[in-house]
Design an enzyme around this catalytic site. Structure first.
Site, mmCIF file in Angstrom:
data_model
loop_
_atom_site.group_PDB
_atom_site.id
_atom_site.type_symbol
_atom_site.label_atom_id
_atom_site.label_comp_id
_atom_site.label_asym_id
_atom_site.label_seq_id
_atom_site.Cartn_x
_atom_site.Cartn_y
_atom_site.Cartn_z
ATOM 1 N N PHE A 30 14.243 2.981 -6.038
ATOM 2 C CA PHE A 30 14.401 2.430 -7.391
ATOM 3 C C PHE A 30 14.010 3.416 -8.486
ATOM 4 O O PHE A 30 14.528 3.357 -9.593
ATOM 5 C CB PHE A 30 13.575 1.142 -7.539
ATOM 6 C CG PHE A 30 12.130 1.317 -7.175
ATOM 7 C CD1 PHE A 30 11.719 1.207 -5.849
ATOM 8 C CD2 PHE A 30 11.192 1.602 -8.140
ATOM 9 C CE1 PHE A 30 10.388 1.392 -5.504
ATOM 10 C CE2 PHE A 30 9.856 1.780 -7.809
ATOM 11 C CZ PHE A 30 9.453 1.678 -6.488
ATOM 12 N N LYS A 67 -3.939 -0.218 -14.214
ATOM 13 C CA LYS A 67 -3.669 -1.600 -14.596
ATOM 14 C C LYS A 67 -4.964 -2.207 -15.156
ATOM 15 O O LYS A 67 -5.318 -1.911 -16.288
ATOM 16 C CB LYS A 67 -3.131 -2.401 -13.414
ATOM 17 C CG LYS A 67 -1.658 -2.117 -13.111
ATOM 18 C CD LYS A 67 -1.435 -0.903 -12.259
ATOM 19 C CE LYS A 67 -0.009 -0.813 -11.758
ATOM 20 N NZ LYS A 67 0.092 -0.272 -10.438
ATOM 21 N N TYR A 92 -16.328 21.306 -11.810
ATOM 22 C CA TYR A 92 -15.538 21.106 -10.584
ATOM 23 C C TYR A 92 -16.261 20.172 -9.627
ATOM 24 O O TYR A 92 -15.644 19.378 -8.926
ATOM 25 C CB TYR A 92 -15.269 22.452 -9.900
ATOM 26 C CG TYR A 92 -14.233 22.310 -8.797
ATOM 27 C CD1 TYR A 92 -12.874 22.348 -9.106
ATOM 28 C CD2 TYR A 92 -14.605 22.097 -7.477
ATOM 29 C CE1 TYR A 92 -11.915 22.184 -8.132
ATOM 30 C CE2 TYR A 92 -13.652 21.928 -6.488
ATOM 31 C CZ TYR A 92 -12.310 21.970 -6.817
ATOM 32 O OH TYR A 92 -11.361 21.793 -5.844
ATOM 33 N N ARG A 118 13.097 -5.788 -10.079
ATOM 34 C CA ARG A 118 12.261 -6.024 -8.909
ATOM 35 C C ARG A 118 13.053 -6.977 -8.023
ATOM 36 O O ARG A 118 12.898 -8.187 -8.081
ATOM 37 C CB ARG A 118 10.894 -6.619 -9.303
ATOM 38 C CG ARG A 118 9.878 -5.574 -9.746
ATOM 39 C CD ARG A 118 9.636 -4.519 -8.690
ATOM 40 N NE ARG A 118 8.602 -3.537 -9.016
ATOM 41 C CZ ARG A 118 8.669 -2.251 -8.675
ATOM 42 N NH1 ARG A 118 9.728 -1.768 -8.068
ATOM 43 N NH2 ARG A 118 7.674 -1.435 -8.928
ATOM 44 N N ASP A 166 -6.056 -5.021 -2.283
ATOM 45 C CA ASP A 166 -5.424 -4.229 -3.324
ATOM 46 C C ASP A 166 -5.953 -4.816 -4.633
ATOM 47 O O ASP A 166 -5.542 -5.890 -5.068
ATOM 48 C CB ASP A 166 -3.895 -4.331 -3.233
ATOM 49 C CG ASP A 166 -3.208 -3.500 -4.316
ATOM 50 O OD1 ASP A 166 -3.847 -3.202 -5.339
ATOM 51 O OD2 ASP A 166 -2.023 -3.169 -4.143
ATOM 52 N N PHE A 180 3.936 -4.470 -1.574
ATOM 53 C CA PHE A 180 4.116 -3.698 -2.791
ATOM 54 C C PHE A 180 4.726 -2.361 -2.375
ATOM 55 O O PHE A 180 4.440 -1.844 -1.302
ATOM 56 C CB PHE A 180 2.811 -3.487 -3.566
ATOM 57 C CG PHE A 180 3.068 -2.732 -4.842
ATOM 58 C CD1 PHE A 180 3.702 -3.361 -5.898
ATOM 59 C CD2 PHE A 180 2.772 -1.384 -4.955
ATOM 60 C CE1 PHE A 180 4.024 -2.659 -7.054
ATOM 61 C CE2 PHE A 180 3.082 -0.681 -6.112
ATOM 62 C CZ PHE A 180 3.709 -1.317 -7.162
ATOM 63 N N THR A 181 5.558 -1.805 -3.259
ATOM 64 C CA THR A 181 6.386 -0.645 -2.903
ATOM 65 C C THR A 181 5.581 0.520 -2.307
ATOM 66 O O THR A 181 5.818 0.916 -1.169
ATOM 67 C CB THR A 181 7.161 -0.162 -4.145
ATOM 68 O OG1 THR A 181 6.231 0.072 -5.204
ATOM 69 C CG2 THR A 181 8.172 -1.219 -4.592
HETATM 70 C C1 LIG Z 1 0.689 -0.036 -9.283
HETATM 71 C C2 LIG Z 1 0.314 -0.675 -8.031
HETATM 72 C C3 LIG Z 1 -0.129 0.089 -6.948
HETATM 73 C C4 LIG Z 1 -0.099 1.608 -6.925
HETATM 74 O O1 LIG Z 1 -0.901 2.155 -7.908
HETATM 75 P P1 LIG Z 1 -0.502 3.508 -8.647
HETATM 76 O O2 LIG Z 1 -1.663 3.764 -9.545
HETATM 77 O O3 LIG Z 1 0.771 3.268 -9.399
HETATM 78 O O4 LIG Z 1 -0.337 4.575 -7.626
HETATM 79 C C5 LIG Z 1 -0.551 -0.584 -5.815
HETATM 80 N N1 LIG Z 1 -0.524 -1.916 -5.735
HETATM 81 C C6 LIG Z 1 -0.088 -2.682 -6.755
HETATM 82 C C7 LIG Z 1 -0.084 -4.161 -6.611
HETATM 83 C C8 LIG Z 1 0.352 -2.084 -7.926
HETATM 84 O O5 LIG Z 1 0.815 -2.859 -8.915
#
Ligand SMILES: *Cc1c(COP(=O)(O)O)cnc(C)c1O
Length: 458
Positions: free
Chosen positions: A449, A258, A72, A382, A215, A124-125
């Site tokens: 979406f 990613k 933990y 998108r 980001d 970004f969303t």
């Molecule tokens: C996917 C993504 C995020 C958010 O990350 P999650 O791991 O899906 O929460 C933030 N910024 C960009 C540009 C992304 O593509």
């Protein structure tokens, strides 16, 4: 003819996808409310919905999973991950989170006051959601060209310094908690930011005492583009470029799903000790102890190894060039796509693809549904659906880019799969007149979406 690099890996484990027939696909997408997010993975032959969490891990990562320390508190895998992040990105402090949005949530909560502005190179969303949920207004300061699918520029993700300066003049630097700089810019088509631009943004922000948070989600792809396109970087390693990129930031949020080459994970990294302390206090509420933040020990181990692997030139070269291969094939056939081809996906330009549909008929949503019906290839909208509504007026945002994203998972598909996807899109383009518009039958209040449902106009 352009040469594309062969796969720099051998396949050790395989997964056999289902191939539904046309009738079954029509039934599946109808049941999903014509939203590709609501399809079952089992019903998709080639799944290009997203590159998020869909990475194939290496044998070394899987071996690392077996060394998971699931304590933990004080997991040794956390020590490994923390050390790798510090080494590769150069930040002093790291807080783990379950994925990127976990880090966005903490950063936004800690830095944003109501009535402030967060400028960014296109939204970004989830990022914008957290900024606005904490009372900020998002301001798009990406270069104008990023909104035009036709303009082919090497660094279309750059920040427009004049736009940033105008916001400072208008709102005042004290009303800007930080500048958000995404590398690469997902919704602009995976477009990179030049090192020169990062340096210039740093200089402008220093002049006004502004903080910059990156980001970092696709920073390795961005670094590859810098190496290939920007003067002075051809002989630098991807790792060196990554390190320089982040030297211009005060911190970063990252989705490991990613460029981290894992299926789950993320982090917030900062240089400010006070901010780190507060982030550590907050992470226990939302994510977990500061030594796991929502990740298993084994996940952290795979993430640490994934960051190292992603910086290998042969890996990142193949990754980006495989995406370009799909895009180049579509361009050769005259299919309208966002140019240049970005790092993680090919974006179909749905406005040009379906000129008979106005944006309120949700052309990209409809195109994504049709692509699935005709081929079993899953893609993602998108465009206007993803952009959501203005938080004040309630009106739809109507982004210039109305796109369908064909996103390539890392190390998962081969060039032959790219051929199938390309042929399916080309065939659809030849029959585009038959594609009708969609309307909402269910519209969720936020990040609509993901769960929205639609029906076709008669
Ligand atoms: C996917 C993504 C995020 C958010 O990350 P999650 O791991 O899906 O929460 C933030 N910024 C960009 C540009 C992304 O593509």
């Amino acid at each position: 003819m352009k040469q594309y690099p062969a796969e720099p890996y051998r396949i050790k484990v395989v997964e056999t996808p289902n191939m539904l027939n046309r009738e079954e696909r029509f039934e599946a997408i109808r049941a999903a409310g014509y939203n590709t997010f609501l399809l079952k993975s089992q019903d998709c032959y080639i799944d290009l919905l997203t590159d998020s969490g869909t990475n194939a891990m290496s044998d070394r990562q899987w071996a690392g999973m077996m060394t998971g320390d699931e304590a933990y508190a004080g997991s040794r895998n956390w020590e490994h991950l923390e050390a790798i992040i510090k080494e590769y990105f150069g930040f002093q402090y790291v807080v783990p989170t379950h994925q990127g949005r976990g880090a966005e949530n903490i950063l936004s909560k800690l830095l944003i006051q109501p009535g402030t502005y967060v400028p960014g190179n296109m939204y970004f969303t989830t990022t914008r959601y957290h900024q606005e949920a904490n009372g900020a207004t998002f301001r798009d300061i990406v270069v104008d060209e990023a909104h035009d699918p036709e303009i082919d520029l090497p660094f279309k993700g750059n920040i427009d310094l004049d736009k940033l300066q105008s916001l400072v003049d208008e709102a005042g630097a004290d009303k800007i908690p930080y500048v958000c700089l995404a590398v690469t810019v997902n919704l602009a088509g995976g477009q990179p930011v030049a090192m020169a631009n990062m340096r210039a943004v740093r200089a402008l922000c220093d002049k006004h005492g502004l903080k910059i948070f990156y980001d970092a989600t696709r920073c390795i792809e961005n670094a590859y583009f810098i190496k290939m396109r920007e003067e002075g970087y051809a002989d630098k390693s991807v790792r060196e470029i990554v390190r320089e990129m982040f030297s211009y930031a005060d911190g970063a949020t990252m989705s490991g799903k990613k460029d981290g080459l894992v299926n789950m994970g993320g982090f917030l990294a900062v240089n400010d000790e006070g901010l780190y302390q507060r982030a550590r206090e907050m992470v226990v509420v939302f994510e977990g102890m500061p030594s796991y933040g929502g990740m298993s020990g084994r996940d952290m181990e795979a993430f640490a190894i994934g960051i190292r692997e992603s910086c290998q030139f042969e890996y990142i070269q193949h990754r980006v060039e495989q995406v370009a291969y799909l895009g180049d094939k579509l361009i050769a056939a005259g299919v309208p796509v966002v140019k240049p081809i970005g790092g993680h996906a090919v974006f179909l330009d749905a406005r040009q693809f379906l000129p008979h549909l106005t944006q309120d008929k949700l052309p990209a949503q409809s195109l994504a549904a049709h692509l699935y019906m005709e081929s079993g290839v899953r893609s993602m909208e998108r465009g206007i659906v993803s952009a959501g509504r203005d938080k004040v007026t309630g009106a739809n945002h109507s982004p210039k880019l109305e796109t369908v994203r064909l996103t390539i998972p890392r190390r998962v598909y081969t060039y032959a799969h790219m051929d199938i996807a390309a042929d399916a899109v080309i065939k659809l383009y030849e029959n585009k007149e038959s594609i009708r518009g969609l309307r909402f039958v269910y519209e969720p209040p936020m990040l609509r979406f993901f769960n929205a449902r639609f029906e076709y106009y008669d």
